[in-house]
Write a protein that holds these residues in place. Structure first.
Motif, PDB file in Angstrom:
ATOM      1  N   ARG A 101       0.799  -1.235  -0.434  1.00 45.38           N
ATOM      2  CA  ARG A 101       0.128   0.269   0.432  1.00 45.38           C
ATOM      3  C   ARG A 101       0.672   1.185  -0.009  1.00 45.38           C
ATOM      4  N   LEU A 102       0.318   1.904  -0.740  1.00 47.80           N
ATOM      5  CA  LEU A 102       1.434   3.600  -0.874  1.00 47.80           C
ATOM      6  C   LEU A 102       0.806   4.675   0.665  1.00 47.80           C
ATOM      7  N   ILE A 103       2.284   4.841   0.761  1.00 51.36           N
ATOM      8  CA  ILE A 103       1.900   5.915   1.852  1.00 51.36           C
ATOM      9  C   ILE A 103       2.202   7.173   1.630  1.00 51.36           C
ATOM     10  N   ARG A 104       2.906   7.525   1.029  1.00 51.60           N
ATOM     11  CA  ARG A 104       3.714   8.968   1.026  1.00 51.60           C
ATOM     12  C   ARG A 104       4.152   8.655  -0.715  1.00 51.60           C
ATOM     13  N   ALA A 105       3.606   9.889  -1.285  1.00 58.27           N
ATOM     14  CA  ALA A 105       4.690   9.950  -2.362  1.00 58.27           C
ATOM     15  C   ALA A 105       4.781  11.790  -2.735  1.00 58.27           C
ATOM     16  N   GLU A 106       5.919  11.765  -2.568  1.00 57.61           N
ATOM     17  CA  GLU A 106       6.717  13.449  -3.932  1.00 57.61           C
ATOM     18  C   GLU A 106       7.178  13.298  -4.790  1.00 57.61           C
ATOM     19  N   PRO A 107       7.589  14.740  -5.716  1.00 54.55           N
ATOM     20  CA  PRO A 107       8.312  14.856  -6.628  1.00 54.55           C
ATOM     21  C   PRO A 107       9.769  14.433  -6.253  1.00 54.55           C
ATOM     22  N   PHE A 108      10.351  13.615  -7.036  1.00 55.94           N
ATOM     23  CA  PHE A 108      11.594  13.530  -7.087  1.00 55.94           C
ATOM     24  C   PHE A 108      12.392  13.680  -8.266  1.00 55.94           C
ATOM     25  N   THR A 109      13.469  14.349  -8.168  1.00 54.23           N
ATOM     26  CA  THR A 109      14.393  15.360  -9.679  1.00 54.23           C
ATOM     27  C   THR A 109      15.588  14.794  -9.623  1.00 54.23           C
ATOM     28  N   ARG A 110      16.379  14.493  -8.983  1.00 50.64           N
ATOM     29  CA  ARG A 110      17.645  13.975  -8.685  1.00 50.64           C
ATOM     30  C   ARG A 110      18.262  12.975 -10.103  1.00 50.64           C
ATOM     31  N   ASP A 111      19.666  13.638 -10.812  1.00 56.30           N
ATOM     32  CA  ASP A 111      19.462  12.824 -11.528  1.00 56.30           C
ATOM     33  C   ASP A 111      18.629  11.843 -12.218  1.00 56.30           C
ATOM     34  N   VAL A 112      17.352  12.529 -12.437  1.00 58.45           N
ATOM     35  CA  VAL A 112      16.288  11.975 -13.124  1.00 58.45           C
ATOM     36  C   VAL A 112      15.958  12.180 -14.711  1.00 58.45           C
ATOM     37  N   PRO A 113      16.452  12.005 -15.547  1.00 58.38           N
ATOM     38  CA  PRO A 113      16.952  12.151 -17.287  1.00 58.38           C
ATOM     39  C   PRO A 113      15.911  13.520 -17.432  1.00 58.38           C
ATOM     40  N   ALA A 114      15.833  14.559 -18.360  1.00 62.70           N
ATOM     41  CA  ALA A 114      15.185  15.790 -18.405  1.00 62.70           C
ATOM     42  C   ALA A 114      14.138  14.722 -19.566  1.00 62.70           C
ATOM     43  N   ASN A 115      14.141  14.275 -19.676  1.00 59.52           N
ATOM     44  CA  ASN A 115      12.724  13.762 -21.017  1.00 59.52           C
ATOM     45  C   ASN A 115      11.813  13.232 -19.509  1.00 59.52           C
ATOM     46  N   ALA A 116      11.647  12.861 -18.488  1.00 57.09           N
ATOM     47  CA  ALA A 116      10.968  11.539 -17.947  1.00 57.09           C
ATOM     48  C   ALA A 116      11.106  12.568 -16.333  1.00 57.09           C
ATOM     49  N   ARG A 117       9.754  12.161 -15.355  1.00 50.11           N
ATOM     50  CA  ARG A 117       9.789  12.314 -14.382  1.00 50.11           C
ATOM     51  C   ARG A 117       9.723  11.777 -13.189  1.00 50.11           C
ATOM     52  N   GLY A 118       9.936  12.280 -11.737  1.00 51.97           N
ATOM     53  CA  GLY A 118      10.247  11.030 -10.923  1.00 51.97           C
ATOM     54  C   GLY A 118       9.466  11.772  -9.737  1.00 51.97           C
ATOM     55  N   TRP A 119       9.540  10.433  -8.794  1.00 54.29           N
ATOM     56  CA  TRP A 119       9.181  10.428  -7.417  1.00 54.29           C
ATOM     57  C   TRP A 119       9.528   9.600  -6.972  1.00 54.29           C
ATOM     58  N   ARG A 120       9.245   9.882  -4.940  1.00 54.99           N
ATOM     59  CA  ARG A 120       9.990   8.709  -4.406  1.00 54.99           C
ATOM     60  C   ARG A 120       8.564   8.445  -3.524  1.00 54.99           C
ATOM     61  N   ILE A 121       8.779   7.603  -2.861  1.00 58.29           N
ATOM     62  CA  ILE A 121       7.805   7.118  -2.308  1.00 58.29           C
ATOM     63  C   ILE A 121       8.129   6.331  -1.015  1.00 58.29           C
TER      64      ILE A 121
END
Length: 595
Positions: free
Chosen positions: A242-262
């Motif tokens: 079960r997902l508890i929380r998530a927030e945007p994550f950008t460190r070393d994420v490619p420019a053509n992508a989006r990221g989150w930590r969960i």
């Protein structure tokens, strides 16, 4: 001015030669093989502390010219060393960590006394500078001794060894010249050159101490810090995945992508509830749903702050060098940190069911992040530690998470044949670092495996401290220093780890056959850590059990180069994964290819 002396006693010439020779030889042994001597280090340090106290009493710069007696501060410092030495010698069972504490506390006390001595009104300018400089240096080294107990032991061993060598050599030279040896000998008052030479030495010692403190501070400060995101809330869902929380994550994420930590719920191998963290990355262009690569990362450490999502380079720290190719292929990435990395531990390093659950529950939880638009199809990738986790994931998926669509499992240089891997670690430069993670995890998770029963006493502090450092942080340089020192005597285990309760648990965590999805195992033919012969033996076992497997070896590639961007294994992996998502059938049985 000549200082009168009341007592002069000569030591027999033959006894001086014997003592000096033994001292010299022992010093050489300690300097050449300091880690081998750790088991006896308490005795050596105890004798060294007593000697330091005696030398401090008779050393000329410690005398007060007005009273013809040693200064009260030097006497007090000498007593500290003598008491510390007697304490260590009287308690031979004293742990090596406590020996380091004795040395650290002794340095702190002597540092304070030296500073106070340097502040005396009657002291000359050179004595003030020397006393204060030596005092501050001792204070700094005392703090460092307590902050780095394992490296302190190595340095103390070398320093004491060097002291023994010099003392023995000087005594032999004195005998050869026919000089008498006295407990107290008349000495002329030191001249300006001798006094200022000592002052310069004190200033140099202070500079070295300040430099060491700066380096220590930068090393400690560069370690990843666990923030509040990883803390489990009070109302954690009872169901795993079960997902508890998530927030945007950008460190070393490619420019053509989006990221989150969960942060999500999972379950340990014994059925107890746990929380794990991870990363999700999806292509920026398009709307999905995206096929998912479930990534099981390679070794990053055992401590809580060793999570890839906390590292400066989160994907490369776990040996994922091809994230751009994942995104360019139109796939999403779900990368677990595992239990105990980021979240509360202990981390189940090379413990199969726990890590498999973390991978599968990340694949369950990530689609609950609606904005990511993840698809239903998954292919599991893993390297090294993560390769073993990928194999366990494939073997566990149908029982633990039957609702997941696992289209394939790719294990790259996997930690599969664990008995052979653990047996091989003493032969690997730096292998003791990985062995420390094994010891820390298995003794923390399995109640029948005792740290003291398997790690030799002289190495216990070193091994515990190694296990606290992440591979991606500067502090691991201390572990590497110890690993290099241990190459002369690399055995940290007091008995064979593949025997007894530990051996049983290691064998228990060998990934089993029964992987229902298509399986690819890739292995570098020049791998120095996961050796090809051990991998081949594991594959033989899978084949004998009727497991379908595509086993590929790559000439000239070592452990990490196998998964680096220029490796020929990467385009093979990408092509194989495309076929899995496209539903292309695999050849049944075992196939072997040398690339």
């Amino acid at each position: 001015m000549r200082i009168p002396v009341a007592v002069t006693r000569r030591m027999p010439r033959w006894l001086r030669v014997v003592v000096a020779t033994l001292t010299l030889v022992l010093g050489v042994v300690v300097v050449i093989r300091p880690t081998t001597s750790l088991d006896l280090l308490a005795w050596l340090i105890g004798a060294g502390l007593v000697l330091a106290g005696l030398l401090q009493l008779v050393e000329r710069p410690g005398f007060d010219a007005e009273t013809d007696r040693p200064s009260v501060w030097r006497v007090a410092g000498a007593i500290v060393w003598l008491v510390g030495g007697v304490l260590v010698l009287a308690l031979p069972g004293l742990t090596v960590r406590l020996v380091a504490v004795v040395v650290g506390v002794g340095l702190l006390i002597n540092g304070v006394l030296s500073v106070v001595s340097g502040l005396r009104r009657s002291a000359t300018l050179d004595a003030r500078i020397a006393g204060i400089s030596f005092g501050i240096a001792e204070l700094v080294f005392g703090v460092l001794a307590l902050a780095w107990p394992d490296i302190t032991l190595l340095i103390v061993a070398v320093v004491f060894g060097a002291r023994l060598i010099m003392g023995g050599a000087l005594e032999l030279w004195s005998v050869a010249r026919g000089e008498p040896r006295a407990a107290f000998r008349p000495k002329t008052a030191p001249g300006p050159v001798r006094r200022w030479t000592r002052t310069v030495a004190a200033v140099v010692a202070l500079a070295l101490a300040v430099g060491a403190a700066v380096v220590s501070g930068s090393v400690h400060g560069a370690s990843p810090v666990v923030d509040s995101f990883y803390a489990a809330p009070r109302d954690v869902p009872a169901q795993p995945g079960r997902l508890i929380r998530a927030e945007p994550f950008t460190r070393d994420v490619p420019a053509n992508a989006r990221g989150w930590r969960i942060l999500y719920t999972t379950e340990r191998g014994d059925g107890s509830a746990a929380v794990a963290s991870g990363l999700v990355v999806v292509p920026k262009d398009g709307s999905g749903p995206w096929p998912v690569i479930d990534w099981a990362h390679g070794t990053t450490g055992f401590a809580q702050n060793c999570a890839p999502s906390l590292a400066k380079h989160p994907f490369e720290s776990g040996a994922l060098f091809s994230l751009d190719k994942v995104v360019d292929s139109g796939w999403a990435l779900v990368a677990t940190d595992y239990i105990g990395l980021g979240t509360a531990g202990p981390h189940p390093y090379l413990i199969g069911p726990d890590t498999a659950h973390a991978v599968l529950d990340a694949a369950r939880a990530a689609p609950q992040l609606a904005v990511a638009h993840l698809g239903a199809h998954n292919v599991v990738w893993g390297h090294s530690q993560g390769g073993g986790a990928a194999l366990w994931t494939g073997a566990t998926a149908k029982r633990y998470a039957p609702e997941l669509e696992i289209d394939g499992v790719a294990a790259l240089a996997p930690a599969s044949n664990l008995p052979a891997l653990v047996d091989h670690l003493p032969s690997v430069t730096g292998g003791s670092v990985f062995a420390s993670y094994v010891a820390a995890a298995y003794t923390a998770i399995y109640s029948d495996v005792s740290f003291r029963a398997y790690i030799r006493p002289g190495a216990q502090v070193t091994v515990r401290e190694m296990s606290k450092r992440c591979l991606a942080e500067p502090g691991v340089l201390v572990s590497v220093l110890h690993a290099l020192a241990l190459t002369r005597d690399p055995v940290i285990f007091s008995k064979d780890p593949n025997t007894g309760p530990l051996g049983k648990r290691i064998a228990q965590n060998v990934p089993p056959a029964g992987i229902g999805a298509p399986l690819l195992i890739a292995q570098g033919a020049a791998d120095q850590l996961v050796i090809p012969s051990a991998q081949s033996a594991y594959v033989d076992g899978l084949c004998a059990a009727g497991q379908q497997v595509d086993y590929r070896t790559y000439a000239g590639l070592d452990h990490v180069p196998l998964v680096e961007a220029g490796s020929p294994a990467i385009p093979d992996l990408i092509a194989w994964t495309h076929d899995r998502f496209d539903g292309v059938p695999v050849a049944p049985g075992c196939t072997r290819r040398a690339e």
